[in-house]
Motif scaffolding. Structure first.
Motif, PDB file in Angstrom:
ATOM      1  N   LEU A 178      22.448  15.428 -53.014  1.00  0.00           N
ATOM      2  CA  LEU A 178      22.319  14.117 -52.776  1.00  0.00           C
ATOM      3  C   LEU A 178      23.595  13.274 -52.991  1.00  0.00           C
ATOM      4  O   LEU A 178      24.034  13.375 -54.015  1.00  0.00           O
ATOM      5  CB  LEU A 178      21.068  13.328 -53.296  1.00  0.00           C
ATOM      6  CG  LEU A 178      19.718  14.091 -53.185  1.00  0.00           C
ATOM      7  CD1 LEU A 178      18.620  13.445 -53.907  1.00  0.00           C
ATOM      8  CD2 LEU A 178      19.311  13.857 -51.809  1.00  0.00           C
ATOM      9  N   SER A 230      20.821   8.355 -54.354  1.00  0.00           N
ATOM     10  CA  SER A 230      19.439   8.045 -54.030  1.00  0.00           C
ATOM     11  C   SER A 230      19.179   6.863 -54.892  1.00  0.00           C
ATOM     12  O   SER A 230      19.726   6.361 -55.661  1.00  0.00           O
ATOM     13  CB  SER A 230      18.785   9.276 -54.380  1.00  0.00           C
ATOM     14  OG  SER A 230      18.919   9.395 -55.829  1.00  0.00           O
ATOM     15  N   PRO A 238      18.455   7.777 -49.512  1.00  0.00           N
ATOM     16  CA  PRO A 238      17.103   8.385 -49.644  1.00  0.00           C
ATOM     17  C   PRO A 238      16.255   7.764 -50.905  1.00  0.00           C
ATOM     18  O   PRO A 238      16.836   7.540 -51.735  1.00  0.00           O
ATOM     19  CB  PRO A 238      17.052   9.639 -49.669  1.00  0.00           C
ATOM     20  CG  PRO A 238      18.753  10.031 -50.256  1.00  0.00           C
ATOM     21  CD  PRO A 238      19.180   8.800 -49.931  1.00  0.00           C
ATOM     22  N   LEU A 253      19.635  13.707 -59.111  1.00  0.00           N
ATOM     23  CA  LEU A 253      19.436  12.677 -58.152  1.00  0.00           C
ATOM     24  C   LEU A 253      20.580  11.825 -57.609  1.00  0.00           C
ATOM     25  O   LEU A 253      20.544  11.418 -56.517  1.00  0.00           O
ATOM     26  CB  LEU A 253      18.254  11.844 -58.365  1.00  0.00           C
ATOM     27  CG  LEU A 253      16.731  12.579 -58.400  1.00  0.00           C
ATOM     28  CD1 LEU A 253      15.662  11.610 -58.911  1.00  0.00           C
ATOM     29  CD2 LEU A 253      16.544  13.089 -57.127  1.00  0.00           C
TER      30      LEU A 253
END
Length: 185
Positions: free
Chosen positions: A13, A16, A47, A117
């Motif tokens: 990622l 996030s 996201p 994350l």
């Protein structure tokens, strides 16, 4: 919504926005966390991630002399309710075991939020506690975020008739057949 059950299954990622909790029952307080998470994620074009745990932490950590916890929703129903309620991108279901329970707040934020994350923003409830012996809280996380380059939104209590909405209170209302009060939450 993609359901991921391990940090090793996460795609890489580039950032996030995450919210953390047991999310038992997806009550009005949970809904406020999820809504804020999605709004913050959309504003950053990132996201949205809901982090939850299976089994429920209290099922593992509750003292043996106390009555077992009666959950409002199992993990599959929780996933269904979250997907039905809001267009979250990822539901991260972490295995809550004794090793995980032993992680300090620093270890959790480093390994899960920052490394796995790559959070740019975190949304938690005012009474959220995490890490070994519940050492981390919203204030601690806010300071950590300032040092490590991410923001933190702390959602205050969502009240119903002057009482903060909580899964515990809803369970109590159900146990004592006060279904109107449980449903209002």
């Amino acid at each position: 919504m993609e359901i991921i059950r391990s940090l090793t299954e996460l795609p890489e990622l580039n950032g996030s926005v995450a919210t953390i909790g047991s999310f038992d029952g997806i009550h009005r307080g949970h809904q406020a966390l999820i809504k804020t998470c999605i709004t913050e994620a959309k504003s950053r074009d990132l996201p949205s991630v809901i982090i939850t745990f299976h089994p429920h932490p209290q099922q593992l950590l509750r003292e043996s002399d106390r009555q077992p916890i009666r959950l409002l929703s199992g993990i599959d129903e929780r996933a269904y309710l979250i997907e039905r309620y809001a267009p979250v991108d990822i539901l991260l279901v972490l295995d809550f075991n004794m090793g995980f329970a032993g992680m300090s707040a620093v270890e959790f934020t480093t390994e899960v939020l920052e490394k796995a994350l790559n959070v740019k923003h975190v949304v938690v409830g005012y009474d959220h506690r995490f890490g070994h012996q519940r050492e981390g809280n919203a204030e601690w996380l806010t300071h950590r975020g300032e040092k490590h380059g991410y923001g933190v939104s702390v959602i205050g209590p969502i009240n119903n008739e002057d009482q903060p909405v909580s899964s515990t209170l809803i369970r109590d209302h159900i146990q004592y057949d006060r279904l109107d009060l449980a449903n209002a939450m």
